[in-house]
Design a protein around this motif. Structure first.
Motif, PDB file in Angstrom:
ATOM      1  N   ASN A 195      -1.467 -10.769 -40.199  1.00 37.00           N
ATOM      2  CA  ASN A 195      -0.240 -10.429 -39.479  1.00 37.00           C
ATOM      3  C   ASN A 195      -0.574  -9.989 -38.055  1.00 37.00           C
ATOM      4  O   ASN A 195      -1.729  -9.799 -37.693  1.00 37.00           O
ATOM      5  CB  ASN A 195       0.580  -9.373 -40.231  1.00 37.00           C
ATOM      6  N   LEU A 196       0.462  -9.816 -37.250  1.00 37.94           N
ATOM      7  CA  LEU A 196       0.286  -9.494 -35.834  1.00 37.94           C
ATOM      8  C   LEU A 196      -0.452  -8.178 -35.633  1.00 37.94           C
ATOM      9  O   LEU A 196      -1.386  -8.096 -34.822  1.00 37.94           O
ATOM     10  CB  LEU A 196       1.648  -9.464 -35.128  1.00 37.94           C
ATOM     11  N   GLU A 197      -0.069  -7.146 -36.367  1.00 42.09           N
ATOM     12  CA  GLU A 197      -0.707  -5.834 -36.205  1.00 42.09           C
ATOM     13  C   GLU A 197      -2.207  -5.911 -36.487  1.00 42.09           C
ATOM     14  O   GLU A 197      -3.028  -5.382 -35.727  1.00 42.09           O
ATOM     15  CB  GLU A 197      -0.040  -4.813 -37.127  1.00 42.09           C
ATOM     16  N   THR A 198      -2.572  -6.590 -37.556  1.00 43.79           N
ATOM     17  CA  THR A 198      -3.980  -6.745 -37.911  1.00 43.79           C
ATOM     18  C   THR A 198      -4.720  -7.549 -36.847  1.00 43.79           C
ATOM     19  O   THR A 198      -5.849  -7.223 -36.472  1.00 43.79           O
ATOM     20  CB  THR A 198      -4.117  -7.421 -39.292  1.00 43.79           C
ATOM     21  N   LEU A 203      -4.024  -7.816 -33.634  1.00 44.59           N
ATOM     22  CA  LEU A 203      -4.215  -7.005 -32.434  1.00 44.59           C
ATOM     23  C   LEU A 203      -5.333  -5.986 -32.637  1.00 44.59           C
ATOM     24  O   LEU A 203      -6.179  -5.792 -31.755  1.00 44.59           O
ATOM     25  CB  LEU A 203      -2.915  -6.301 -32.051  1.00 44.59           C
ATOM     26  N   LYS A 204      -5.363  -5.353 -33.819  1.00 45.12           N
ATOM     27  CA  LYS A 204      -6.428  -4.392 -34.114  1.00 45.12           C
ATOM     28  C   LYS A 204      -7.790  -5.075 -34.114  1.00 45.12           C
ATOM     29  O   LYS A 204      -8.772  -4.536 -33.611  1.00 45.12           O
ATOM     30  CB  LYS A 204      -6.176  -3.701 -35.454  1.00 45.12           C
ATOM     31  N   GLY A 211       3.830  -7.994 -29.123  1.00 41.73           N
ATOM     32  CA  GLY A 211       3.038  -6.885 -29.619  1.00 41.73           C
ATOM     33  C   GLY A 211       1.889  -6.641 -28.681  1.00 41.73           C
ATOM     34  O   GLY A 211       1.389  -7.570 -28.039  1.00 41.73           O
ATOM     35  N   LEU A 258      -1.613  -3.719 -27.840  1.00 40.70           N
ATOM     36  CA  LEU A 258      -2.429  -2.592 -28.275  1.00 40.70           C
ATOM     37  C   LEU A 258      -3.429  -2.299 -27.169  1.00 40.70           C
ATOM     38  O   LEU A 258      -3.972  -3.214 -26.547  1.00 40.70           O
ATOM     39  CB  LEU A 258      -3.156  -2.955 -29.572  1.00 40.70           C
TER      40      LEU A 258
END
Length: 121
Positions: A2-5, A7-8, A31, A33
């Motif tokens: 997913n997007l959050e993962t 970016l991290k 998104g 970060l």
């Protein structure tokens, strides 16, 4: 992924200062970060949108039937790497800013390619 993962994971690339997923039609970041005082990711996303649009227009004008793999902007202390996602995912690109003194450009390009392949948008 997913997007959050994604970016991290991008922020684990050596030298990463900030990362964003951007729609180059709207100029909006989907998104982001990182960033901070030295890097406003919203401003960078909008500005790099113009870079991608200009290159897409140039390829069309020159009638070059090919796709942009990545765009590199080299500054004195930073690398800015833009990686458009494959055509099947519309008008999105990954953008990462790297501290040049800590980054390995080849590994950063490889890392973004890997993240792009795994990203589910």
């Amino acid at each position: 992924m997913n997007l959050e993962t994604a970016l991290k994971e991008a922020m684990t690339i050596d030298g990463a200062i900030g990362v964003a997923l951007v729609d180059y039609e709207s100029g909006m970041s989907l998104g982001a970060l990182g960033g901070g005082r030295g890097l406003d990711l919203e401003v960078a996303a909008a500005g790099n949108t113009e870079v991608v649009r200009a290159k897409v227009r140039t390829l069309t004008t020159l009638d070059i039937d090919d796709a942009i793999e990545d765009i590199l902007i080299t500054l004195g202390r930073q690398y800015h790497l833009i990686r458009p996602l494959t055509a099947s995912r519309g008008t999105l690109f990954l953008y990462i800013a790297l501290d040049r003194s800590r980054a390995n450009l080849a590994l950063a390009r490889h890392g973004l390619k890997r993240i792009e392949a795994a990203l589910d948008v």
